[in-house]
Design an enzyme around this catalytic site. Structure first.
Site, PDB file in Angstrom:
ATOM      1  N   HIS A 306       0.847  -1.182   0.000  1.00 28.33           N
ATOM      2  CA  HIS A 306       0.000   0.000   0.000  1.00 28.33           C
ATOM      3  C   HIS A 306       0.881   1.231   0.000  1.00 28.33           C
ATOM      4  O   HIS A 306       1.947   1.228   0.598  1.00 28.33           O
ATOM      5  CB  HIS A 306      -0.938   0.023   1.221  1.00 28.33           C
ATOM      6  CG  HIS A 306      -2.059   0.979   1.054  1.00 28.33           C
ATOM      7  ND1 HIS A 306      -1.944   2.303   1.360  1.00 28.33           N
ATOM      8  CD2 HIS A 306      -3.308   0.810   0.552  1.00 28.33           C
ATOM      9  CE1 HIS A 306      -3.075   2.911   1.071  1.00 28.33           C
ATOM     10  NE2 HIS A 306      -3.926   2.029   0.579  1.00 28.33           N
ATOM     11  N   ASP A 363      -8.119  -4.944  -0.262  1.00 29.65           N
ATOM     12  CA  ASP A 363      -8.665  -5.679  -1.405  1.00 29.65           C
ATOM     13  C   ASP A 363      -8.272  -7.140  -1.426  1.00 29.65           C
ATOM     14  O   ASP A 363      -8.755  -7.895  -2.266  1.00 29.65           O
ATOM     15  CB  ASP A 363      -8.237  -5.002  -2.709  1.00 29.65           C
ATOM     16  CG  ASP A 363      -8.977  -3.700  -2.900  1.00 29.65           C
ATOM     17  OD1 ASP A 363     -10.125  -3.631  -2.446  1.00 29.65           O
ATOM     18  OD2 ASP A 363      -8.407  -2.769  -3.467  1.00 29.65           O
TER      19      ASP A 363
HETATM   20  N1  CMC Z   1       4.110  -7.426  -5.205  1.00 34.58           N
HETATM   21  C1  CMC Z   1       5.448  -7.457  -5.362  1.00 34.58           C
HETATM   22  N2  CMC Z   1       6.268  -6.430  -5.107  1.00 34.58           N
HETATM   23  C2  CMC Z   1       5.709  -5.289  -4.709  1.00 34.58           C
HETATM   24  C3  CMC Z   1       4.326  -5.156  -4.517  1.00 34.58           C
HETATM   25  C4  CMC Z   1       3.520  -6.284  -4.778  1.00 34.58           C
HETATM   26  N3  CMC Z   1       2.175  -6.201  -4.629  1.00 34.58           N
HETATM   27  N4  CMC Z   1       4.013  -3.905  -4.095  1.00 34.58           N
HETATM   28  C5  CMC Z   1       5.187  -3.254  -4.021  1.00 34.58           C
HETATM   29  N5  CMC Z   1       6.220  -4.092  -4.387  1.00 34.58           N
HETATM   30  C6  CMC Z   1       7.650  -3.787  -4.360  1.00 34.58           C
HETATM   31  C7  CMC Z   1       8.076  -2.911  -5.543  1.00 34.58           C
HETATM   32  O1  CMC Z   1       8.485  -3.699  -6.643  1.00 34.58           O
HETATM   33  C8  CMC Z   1       9.190  -2.127  -4.939  1.00 34.58           C
HETATM   34  O2  CMC Z   1      10.350  -2.947  -4.880  1.00 34.58           O
HETATM   35  P1  CMC Z   1      11.829  -2.305  -5.042  1.00 34.58           P
HETATM   36  O3  CMC Z   1      11.970  -1.420  -3.837  1.00 34.58           O
HETATM   37  O4  CMC Z   1      12.734  -3.463  -5.047  1.00 34.58           O
HETATM   38  O5  CMC Z   1      11.802  -1.554  -6.331  1.00 34.58           O
HETATM   39  C9  CMC Z   1       8.751  -1.886  -3.488  1.00 34.58           C
HETATM   40  O6  CMC Z   1       7.883  -2.992  -3.195  1.00 34.58           O
HETATM   41  C10 CMC Z   1       7.975  -0.594  -3.295  1.00 34.58           C
HETATM   42  O7  CMC Z   1       6.981  -0.534  -4.288  1.00 34.58           O
HETATM   43  P2  CMC Z   1       6.344   0.804  -4.838  1.00 34.58           P
HETATM   44  O8  CMC Z   1       5.664   0.544  -6.119  1.00 34.58           O
HETATM   45  O9  CMC Z   1       7.359   1.903  -4.780  1.00 34.58           O
HETATM   46  O10 CMC Z   1       5.317   1.056  -3.687  1.00 34.58           O
HETATM   47  P3  CMC Z   1       4.156   2.034  -3.750  1.00 34.58           P
HETATM   48  O11 CMC Z   1       3.922   2.426  -2.344  1.00 34.58           O
HETATM   49  O12 CMC Z   1       4.396   3.121  -4.729  1.00 34.58           O
HETATM   50  O13 CMC Z   1       2.975   1.147  -4.343  1.00 34.58           O
HETATM   51  C11 CMC Z   1       1.011  -0.127  -4.549  1.00 34.58           C
HETATM   52  C12 CMC Z   1       1.828   0.808  -3.660  1.00 34.58           C
HETATM   53  C13 CMC Z   1      -0.341  -0.372  -3.879  1.00 34.58           C
HETATM   54  C14 CMC Z   1       0.756   0.538  -5.909  1.00 34.58           C
HETATM   55  C15 CMC Z   1       1.776  -1.444  -4.741  1.00 34.58           C
HETATM   56  O14 CMC Z   1       2.087  -2.027  -3.491  1.00 34.58           O
HETATM   57  C16 CMC Z   1       1.031  -2.455  -5.632  1.00 34.58           C
HETATM   58  O15 CMC Z   1       1.137  -2.375  -6.872  1.00 34.58           O
HETATM   59  N6  CMC Z   1       0.261  -3.396  -4.988  1.00 34.58           N
HETATM   60  C17 CMC Z   1      -0.561  -4.319  -5.737  1.00 34.58           C
HETATM   61  C18 CMC Z   1      -1.850  -3.629  -6.164  1.00 34.58           C
HETATM   62  C19 CMC Z   1      -2.827  -3.460  -5.008  1.00 34.58           C
HETATM   63  O16 CMC Z   1      -3.085  -4.371  -4.259  1.00 34.58           O
HETATM   64  N7  CMC Z   1      -3.396  -2.244  -4.915  1.00 34.58           N
HETATM   65  C20 CMC Z   1      -4.456  -1.972  -3.948  1.00 34.58           C
HETATM   66  C21 CMC Z   1      -4.112  -0.912  -2.971  1.00 34.58           C
HETATM   67  S1  CMC Z   1      -5.308  -0.889  -1.628  1.00 34.58           S
HETATM   68  C22 CMC Z   1      -6.755  -0.281  -2.343  1.00 34.58           C
HETATM   69  C23 CMC Z   1      -6.742   1.185  -2.453  1.00 34.58           C
HETATM   70  O17 CMC Z   1      -6.824   1.867  -1.410  1.00 34.58           O
HETATM   71  O18 CMC Z   1      -6.674   1.660  -3.582  1.00 34.58           O
END
Ligand code: CMC
Length: 395
Positions: A306, A363
């Site tokens: 998240h 989710d």
């Molecule tokens: N699976 C694998 N790796 C992940 C995931 C995941 N679901 N989420 C983050 N990472 C890794 C990412 O590759 C990165 O690794 P590194 O530091 O080695 O590059 C690190 O964790 C940080 O990721 P980020 O993309 O910078 O993190 P963020 O805070 O920008 O992204 C997120 C948050 C929700 C977009 C992401 O965790 C994601 O894509 N999750 C899956 C989709 C999901 O479940 N979304 C629903 C969010 S809750 C509902 C809502 O409120 O909208």
């Protein structure tokens, strides 16, 4: 004050602001006018885009408050109307205020008959989110008086209309997609019951809403009502900042919510669990986890991680309880739940996920409950949009 040393040696002072929980913010509004320089912060990771007293999240402690009330209390003791009134008006309603408010919302549940023509224009297999982006935006054409966006009465009426009509529009999208006649709202039912009625009733048969299942759905709605300045809320605010029509602004929020990184994750989670199931179930989890960790593979574990929570999402904890309650009530076992449990267990022990604080989010479980309630997977994000409409209009 905070002092910034510029590359030319100039020192510039900025006021430090405090939020209600005591967190500090540097007010950089004078940076560009006084130095000609801007900040660079894509994704607003270090930027508060506005001041708001509606929702508070502590991502490290896993706390979510609506107007100061913990989400756990509101989900356990309140209902949709209480939380919606709270978000809009700042305090929980008295008995009388609640009755008036509920009546006001119910007064607006019908949509203009002409709007039904719009549904006929979509292909029968159109994604319901595509329909929602169109029909919610189209509401602007039915309420031209809302052009006076500065008029508080018109503002409030637009809020009530949006909250009241979203379930009707959503159920109409579903009925259109399966070729069944549209079912009109029943104002003797509460918000969640009425939605189930409009989704599943058919004119030829009597449909009884199960109040326990409707309660589970209501909790899901409460958990999704608002969540600070996320992608869709920021989109609605940005659209609204030009004093655009509120219905059009909410349509822009629905579009932003649709993506799998945001509200579309609930649909993506279920599809991922189904894929794991088709690949051999629990035994294939390690392969999927390895794919999620592989930087050359774009696959991510949906429902994990998240933007704000760096500990267990408090909504996911509640959703987990609701999932068990619903499956128990229906006397059902779901292989997808077994897969989800195992996936959670493995991911919570895996160094990759632990180091990056990737916990299950809201989710991760919601799709399993919605599936048990008979809601088709394409409708999951629509349900999220229905609930989040309350947050969008409050913001
Ligand atoms: N699976 C694998 N790796 C992940 C995931 C995941 N679901 N989420 C983050 N990472 C890794 C990412 O590759 C990165 O690794 P590194 O530091 O080695 O590059 C690190 O964790 C940080 O990721 P980020 O993309 O910078 O993190 P963020 O805070 O920008 O992204 C997120 C948050 C929700 C977009 C992401 O965790 C994601 O894509 N999750 C899956 C989709 C999901 O479940 N979304 C629903 C969010 S809750 C509902 C809502 O409120 O909208």
């Amino acid at each position: 004050m905070a002092v910034l040393s510029m590359p030319d040696g100039q020192k510039v002072e900025f006021p430090v602001l405090l939020d209600a929980a005591g967190a500090k913010f540097i007010d950089i509004r004078k940076l560009q006018p006084s130095t000609g320089m801007c900040t660079f912060d894509p994704g607003f990771g270090s930027t508060a885009s506005c001041e708001s007293s509606i929702t508070y999240i502590d991502g490290n402690k896993g706390i979510l408050l609506y107007r100061g009330y913990p989400i756990e209390e509101l989900a356990a003791e309140g209902d949709f109307i209480d939380s919606t009134f709270l978000l809009l008006h700042g305090e929980l309603p008295s008995k009388q205020e609640k009755a008036l408010f509920e009546r006001e919302i119910k007064y607006h549940t019908l949509v203009h008959e002409q709007l039904i023509q719009f549904y006929r224009g979509f292909r029968h297999d159109a994604h319901p989110m595509a329909i929602m982006v169109g029909v919610v935006g189209a509401l602007a054409a039915f309420y031209p008086e809302v052009a006076e966006v500065r008029n508080p009465q018109q503002q409030l009426r637009a809020c009530y209309r949006l909250i009241a009509k979203m379930p009707t529009l959503a159920a109409m999208a579903y009925k259109t997609s399966i070729g069944q006649p549209i079912i009109y709202p029943r104002n003797d039912l509460n918000y969640a019951e009425n939605f189930l009625h409009m989704m599943f009733a058919v004119p030829s048969e009597r449909y009884e809403v199960d109040p326990e299942l409707a309660k589970a759905l209501e909790i899901i709605f409460i958990l999704h009502l608002d969540h600070e300045q996320n992608a869709s809320t920021s989109t609605v605010r940005t659209a609204g900042s030009s004093q655009a029509n509120p219905f059009a602004c909410v349509a822009s929020g629905i579009a932003a919510l649709w993506g799998p990184a945001h509200g579309g994750a609930n649909e993506a989670v279920l599809k991922m669990l189904e894929e794991i199931d088709s690949l051999g179930g629990v035994a294939s989890i390690p392969t999927m986890v390895a794919r999620a960790k592989d930087k050359n593979d774009s696959f991510r574990l949906m429902g994990f991680g998240h933007r704000v929570y760096k500990s267990y999402d408090p909504r996911a904890k509640l959703m987990r309880q609701v999932t068990y309650r619903v499956l128990e009530k229906l006397g059902r076992k779901d292989t997808l739940l077994d897969i989800a449990m195992e996936l959670e267990k493995i991911a919570l022990q895996d160094d990759y996920f632990v180091k990056r604080s990737l916990y299950p989010n809201v989710d991760f479980y919601s799709g399993i409950v919605l599936r048990a309630l008979g809601i088709p997977v394409e409708m999951y994000t629509v349900l999220f949009a229905m609930a989040r409409t309350v947050g969008w209009v409050a913001q």
